[in-house]
Design an enzyme around this catalytic site. Structure first.
Site, PDB file in Angstrom:
ATOM      1  N   GLU A 270      11.975   4.845 -27.468  1.00  0.00           N
ATOM      2  CA  GLU A 270      12.527   3.736 -28.250  1.00  0.00           C
ATOM      3  C   GLU A 270      11.511   2.681 -28.656  1.00  0.00           C
ATOM      4  O   GLU A 270      11.886   1.523 -28.840  1.00  0.00           O
ATOM      5  CB  GLU A 270      13.650   3.075 -27.443  1.00  0.00           C
ATOM      6  CG  GLU A 270      13.192   2.218 -26.239  1.00  0.00           C
ATOM      7  CD  GLU A 270      13.223   2.938 -24.898  1.00  0.00           C
ATOM      8  OE1 GLU A 270      13.158   4.183 -24.888  1.00  0.00           O
ATOM      9  OE2 GLU A 270      13.309   2.262 -23.870  1.00  0.00           O
ATOM     10  N   HIS A 303      21.196   6.353 -29.101  1.00  0.00           N
ATOM     11  CA  HIS A 303      20.665   5.834 -27.826  1.00  0.00           C
ATOM     12  C   HIS A 303      19.370   5.056 -28.075  1.00  0.00           C
ATOM     13  O   HIS A 303      19.233   3.909 -27.629  1.00  0.00           O
ATOM     14  CB  HIS A 303      20.421   7.000 -26.861  1.00  0.00           C
ATOM     15  CG  HIS A 303      19.825   6.595 -25.547  1.00  0.00           C
ATOM     16  ND1 HIS A 303      20.577   6.401 -24.412  1.00  0.00           N
ATOM     17  CD2 HIS A 303      18.540   6.330 -25.184  1.00  0.00           C
ATOM     18  CE1 HIS A 303      19.780   6.033 -23.417  1.00  0.00           C
ATOM     19  NE2 HIS A 303      18.537   5.987 -23.858  1.00  0.00           N
ATOM     20  N   GLU A 304      18.439   5.674 -28.793  1.00  0.00           N
ATOM     21  CA  GLU A 304      17.153   5.004 -29.010  1.00  0.00           C
ATOM     22  C   GLU A 304      17.337   3.757 -29.875  1.00  0.00           C
ATOM     23  O   GLU A 304      16.697   2.732 -29.648  1.00  0.00           O
ATOM     24  CB  GLU A 304      16.129   5.957 -29.635  1.00  0.00           C
ATOM     25  CG  GLU A 304      15.893   7.253 -28.850  1.00  0.00           C
ATOM     26  CD  GLU A 304      15.606   7.068 -27.366  1.00  0.00           C
ATOM     27  OE1 GLU A 304      15.030   6.034 -26.986  1.00  0.00           O
ATOM     28  OE2 GLU A 304      15.984   7.965 -26.574  1.00  0.00           O
ATOM     29  N   GLU A 326      18.429   1.672 -19.066  1.00  0.00           N
ATOM     30  CA  GLU A 326      18.904   3.039 -19.294  1.00  0.00           C
ATOM     31  C   GLU A 326      20.394   3.195 -19.002  1.00  0.00           C
ATOM     32  O   GLU A 326      21.122   3.804 -19.776  1.00  0.00           O
ATOM     33  CB  GLU A 326      18.077   4.037 -18.493  1.00  0.00           C
ATOM     34  CG  GLU A 326      16.620   4.136 -18.945  1.00  0.00           C
ATOM     35  CD  GLU A 326      16.465   4.446 -20.431  1.00  0.00           C
ATOM     36  OE1 GLU A 326      17.407   4.925 -21.076  1.00  0.00           O
ATOM     37  OE2 GLU A 326      15.352   4.186 -20.952  1.00  0.00           O
TER      38      GLU A 326
HETATM   39 ZN   LIG Z   1      16.793   5.377 -22.922  1.00  0.00          ZN
END
Ligand SMILES: [Zn+2]
Length: 673
Positions: A270, A303-304, A326
């Site tokens: 990310e 997610h990223e 996370e």
């Molecule tokens: Zn992650």
């Protein structure tokens, strides 16, 4: 290559703030495969929170030092101490400009951390501790700074030069070289630094944010992959919109880039404004990829992207807090996928994975808390426990608060800590401050490993019309943690009548706290003690309890359901997850019977009850996606979890027989759908 000192254990309790903060950093890369020069110019300022006179200590490994300067004065060798891992300058003033020129060898960097050359490209991976392979720096997440990065390379071999932030200058240089300068105005830790140089092609789009800002979207790939980016681009735009709608989070830079390359070792990273993906996590074409592949890409791209707030704008103080970014981001991407697809199916898939893989990790030799209190090598802690159980902890907070308060809590967290490196306590405090819920006991979820086991029993009194649920909790000892404390566990329950209707729930006051309003058909019970009884009143008939709806906590729950009760839940429960779970319990019971027969040396047969129950599913008005999930027998791994000594052959043989029986007896139903 040098390696770390053996057995140097790092403890959470030893945390100290950095001795110096970085006001800003300018980097200049002159890229060559074996001899890349990196010049860093860093403004340091002594941190008043630490004692006066501390030396400047910077991490660095596999670096060839060319020169060092402080405030434009070249340092002589007597003025610094250098080792395989560190650069120490004992005598420094409170505020100064540090400059280092180093040479690195990306072509021979096989660690895939720092800057490396792969095929014909340059690429970086800095999480967790890769930046120290690029230059000397306080390579820890609580040192955040604004980066400006100039990238110089050969014009023909590396026509595309990318880094974090917005491009502010580009031009040609002598010797067929060119440069691009990137400026990232947002303070970030070094692990979010990224650089990519190569011969890449781009797919472009645009997105207008909720406040009307125009953002350029770019997906950079190797030329042969240009036709496979549409789905990733759609997913990115959906994720940007969803984060605005659900969390009020808007994108901040003028450009958002994804680089997808075949040789990226991690799944996806990310880095601020410049995500780097393995191409398998981005590229798909309808004629070659499955539905599951499309959904995985959608989930990973989101997610990223979501990390831009949960991870980048607000980051981790130290790597013990990894689950802060996370766990929260997995929770966010799970809910995004639930909203984009079928929510119950998404929950079933996530729980199935958790119950097989994470529960096994939590019971095995590598069992560790969601926030470990020590590590030797942080790269070994990117685990299912940190990610998936971490997400379940955030989900429990959401279950305890309800959606409105949870949103208020996340707003407060982002507002309070924007631009900071923080801890899980800071996250939970924001949730406590908006709700008044006391999370003191809840924090044990972060420090205690192992999967809690709940045993539930019930009692109905038709005279008083009271229904009692007694819940006993116990967490088995795990590696290095013998004694376990009772946890604060949210247990979402409903009660079903004989006709399958949901009964309104009235909890007798002073019999335990619960979220939700009296009279709701869904309540979240707060289990806090080792054994606790919850009493419901005005219950007009013996109900069938629907326990742990939506899998409201990552626990194993035992209740001695009768066959009929499970069939009832499978047919009538309004909670999609529990309908599926009742089917799983029914199938486990049937398979256990078969395994007994098998172990006794006889040929097992599948009980007709299960066949009838499965037949009923076809006419139950279920969506095709949920029907498909409900028709899958429990996995061999999950069946194994049901035994102390796993009957490996029995599980394999009986599951196979059961599948075949179902296929034969329900042939007509399968063909019809
Ligand atoms: Zn992650």
């Amino acid at each position: 290559m040098t390696s770390k000192l053996p057995n140097s254990v790092i403890h959470l309790k030893d945390y100290l703030p950095p001795a110096f903060s970085v006001q800003k950093i300018e980097l200049c890369f002159d890229l060559k495969p074996n001899h890349t020069r990196v010049i860093s110019t860093i403004q340091f300022k002594r941190n008043p929170a630490r004692e006066a006179g501390l030396p400047l200590e910077l991490q660095g490994s596999d670096l060839k030092l060319i020169s060092l300067q402080i405030d434009n004065q070249v340092l002589s060798e007597e003025q610094y101490i250098i080792s395989d891992e560190m650069l120490i300058i004992p005598d420094v003033v409170d505020e100064f400009v540090f400059q280092a020129e180093v040479e690195i060898d990306p072509a021979n960097n096989t660690s895939l951390e720092g800057l490396y050359r792969s095929n014909t490209m340059f690429c970086t991976q800095c999480e967790a501790e890769g930046f120290r392979k690029i230059t000397y720096y306080p390579d820890r997440p609580d040192v955040m700074a604004a980066f400006t990065t100039k990238v110089i390379a050969d014009k023909d071999e590396y026509p595309v030069l990318l880094s974090n932030g917005n491009p502010i200058e580009r031009g040609d240089l002598d010797g067929n070289r060119h440069f691009v300068t990137w400026q990232d105005p947002f303070d970030k830790p070094a692990y979010l630094f990224a650089l990519v140089a190569g011969d890449l092609q781009v797919v472009k789009d645009r997105y207008t944010t909720m406040s009307g800002r125009d953002v350029a979207l770019e997906i950079w790939v190797e030329p042969e992959n240009l036709s496979k980016c549409d789905h990733a681009m759609r997913s990115l735009k959906a994720a940007m919109k969803w984060d605005e709608d659900v969390y009020g989070r808007e994108y901040d830079l003028d450009i958002y880039m994804i680089v997808a390359v075949n040789d990226f070792n991690m799944g996806a990273m990310e880095n601020k404004g410049l995500n780097i993906f393995n191409s398998s996590c981005v590229l798909a074409r309808p004629d070659t990829a499955t539905d599951a592949a499309f959904q995985r890409i959608e989930g990973v791209v989101a997610h990223e992207y979501f990390h831009n707030w949960s991870g980048n704008r607000v980051t981790c103080r130290d790597w013990f807090q990894l689950s802060l970014k996370e766990g929260f981001t997995v929770y966010r991407d799970q809910n995004f996928s639930a909203d984009m697809n079928d929510a119950a199916v998404k929950r079933i898939e996530d729980v199935a994975m958790l119950r097989t893989a994470q529960f096994a990790e939590d019971a095995g030799p590598t069992s560790h808390p969601v926030r470990p209190d020590q590590f030797i090598e942080i790269s070994n802690f990117y685990t299912l426990t940190i990610y998936e159980k971490g997400s379940e902890i955030v989900r429990m907070i959401a279950n305890l608060l309800g959606p409105d308060l949870f949103r208020k809590g996340s707003d407060l967290y982002f507002q309070r800590h924007d631009g900071q490196a923080v801890t899980v306590e800071d996250f939970v405090s924001a949730m406590a401050d908006v709700s008044g819920v006391d999370f003191t006991q809840f924090m044990t979820w972060y420090s205690q490993a192992g999967t809690p086991e709940l045993t539930v029993s019930d009692e109905y009194d038709s005279k008083t019309q009271q229904y009692k649920l007694t819940i006993v909790q116990q967490t088995p000892a795990t590696n290095g943690q013998e004694d376990k404390l009772p946890l604060h566990i949210p247990i979402k329950v409903g009660l079903l009548s004989a006709s399958g209707a949901e009964l309104p729930l009235h909890l007798v006051s002073n019999e335990g706290e619960a979220s939700g309003e009296q009279g709701d058909v869904d309540r979240v019970l707060h289990l806090r003690q080792s054994e606790q009884t919850f009493v419901f009143e005005n219950v007009t008939e013996q109900p069938v309890p629907s326990l742990l709806r939506g899998f409201s906590a990552p626990v194993k729950l035992a209740f001695s359901y009768s066959q009929d009760q499970l069939l009832h839940l499978m047919q009538h429960d309004t909670d999609g997850f529990n309908r599926w779970d009742a089917g799983q319990r029914l199938a486990i019971n049937a398979l256990k019977e078969m395994i007994k027969t098998f172990e006794a040396g006889h040929v097992p047969e599948l009980d007709d009850t299960l066949v009838t129950a499965y037949r009923g599913l076809f006419s139950g008005g279920l969506s095709p996606a949920i029907l498909a999930e409900m028709l899958v027998l429990p996995s061999e791994a999950y069946l194994g979890e049901q035994f102390d000594v796993i009957p490996v052959d029995g599980i394999h043989a009986c599951r196979k027989i059961a599948r075949k029986t179902l296929a034969q007896k329900l042939e007509a139903e399968f063909k019809a759908c």
